[in-house]
Design a protein around this motif. Sequence first.
Motif, PDB file in Angstrom:
ATOM      1  N   GLU A   1      24.720   7.259 -33.764  1.00 56.88           N
ATOM      2  CA  GLU A   1      23.690   6.573 -32.992  1.00 56.88           C
ATOM      3  C   GLU A   1      23.751   7.018 -31.541  1.00 56.88           C
ATOM      4  OE1 GLU A   1      21.381   4.495 -34.080  1.00 56.88           O
ATOM      5  OE2 GLU A   1      22.101   4.600 -36.144  1.00 56.88           O
TER       6      GLU A   1
ATOM      7  N   ARG B   1      16.961  -1.853 -28.447  1.00 55.20           N
ATOM      8  CA  ARG B   1      16.385  -0.754 -29.225  1.00 55.20           C
ATOM      9  C   ARG B   1      14.973  -1.101 -29.683  1.00 55.20           C
ATOM     10  NH1 ARG B   1      20.779   2.399 -31.388  1.00 55.20           N
ATOM     11  NH2 ARG B   1      19.416   3.015 -33.053  1.00 55.20           N
TER      12      ARG B   1
ATOM     13  N   GLY C   1      11.495  -1.252 -31.153  1.00 55.71           N
ATOM     14  CA  GLY C   1      10.763  -0.383 -32.076  1.00 55.71           C
ATOM     15  C   GLY C   1      11.631   0.445 -33.007  1.00 55.71           C
ATOM     16  N   GLN C   2      12.956   0.347 -32.876  1.00 54.89           N
ATOM     17  CA  GLN C   2      13.853   1.153 -33.719  1.00 54.89           C
ATOM     18  C   GLN C   2      14.465   0.254 -34.799  1.00 54.89           C
ATOM     19  OE1 GLN C   2      16.790   3.424 -31.605  1.00 54.89           O
ATOM     20  NE2 GLN C   2      15.396   3.865 -29.927  1.00 54.89           N
ATOM     21  N   ALA C   3      14.838   0.872 -35.904  1.00 53.83           N
ATOM     22  CA  ALA C   3      15.507   0.154 -36.969  1.00 53.83           C
ATOM     23  C   ALA C   3      16.868  -0.331 -36.491  1.00 53.83           C
ATOM     24  CB  ALA C   3      15.668   1.047 -38.202  1.00 53.83           C
TER      25      ALA C   3
END
Length: 71
Positions: A8, A64, A66-68
């Motif tokens: 990540e 984060r 909009g991110q998974a």
Amino acid sequence: MVERQHGEPHLNGNPDFEPVQPQINVSVRPVDTDQGRTSGMGVEWDVVACGSFSREAGRWAMLRPGQALPT
């Protein structure tokens, strides 16, 4: 280190977190190749508790957008 281990991106280039009394589980296990053979041993560690942790609902989503979320 944690981000690198999980593939990540870093959330903060200059973290200021100093853990107090972290508790870590360490697992040593065989690492298998694509052909199903053991290629050696791998180590996985997880922080399972820490005196510095505080509940902050939605923190990952806020950092984060909009991110998974990691699982």
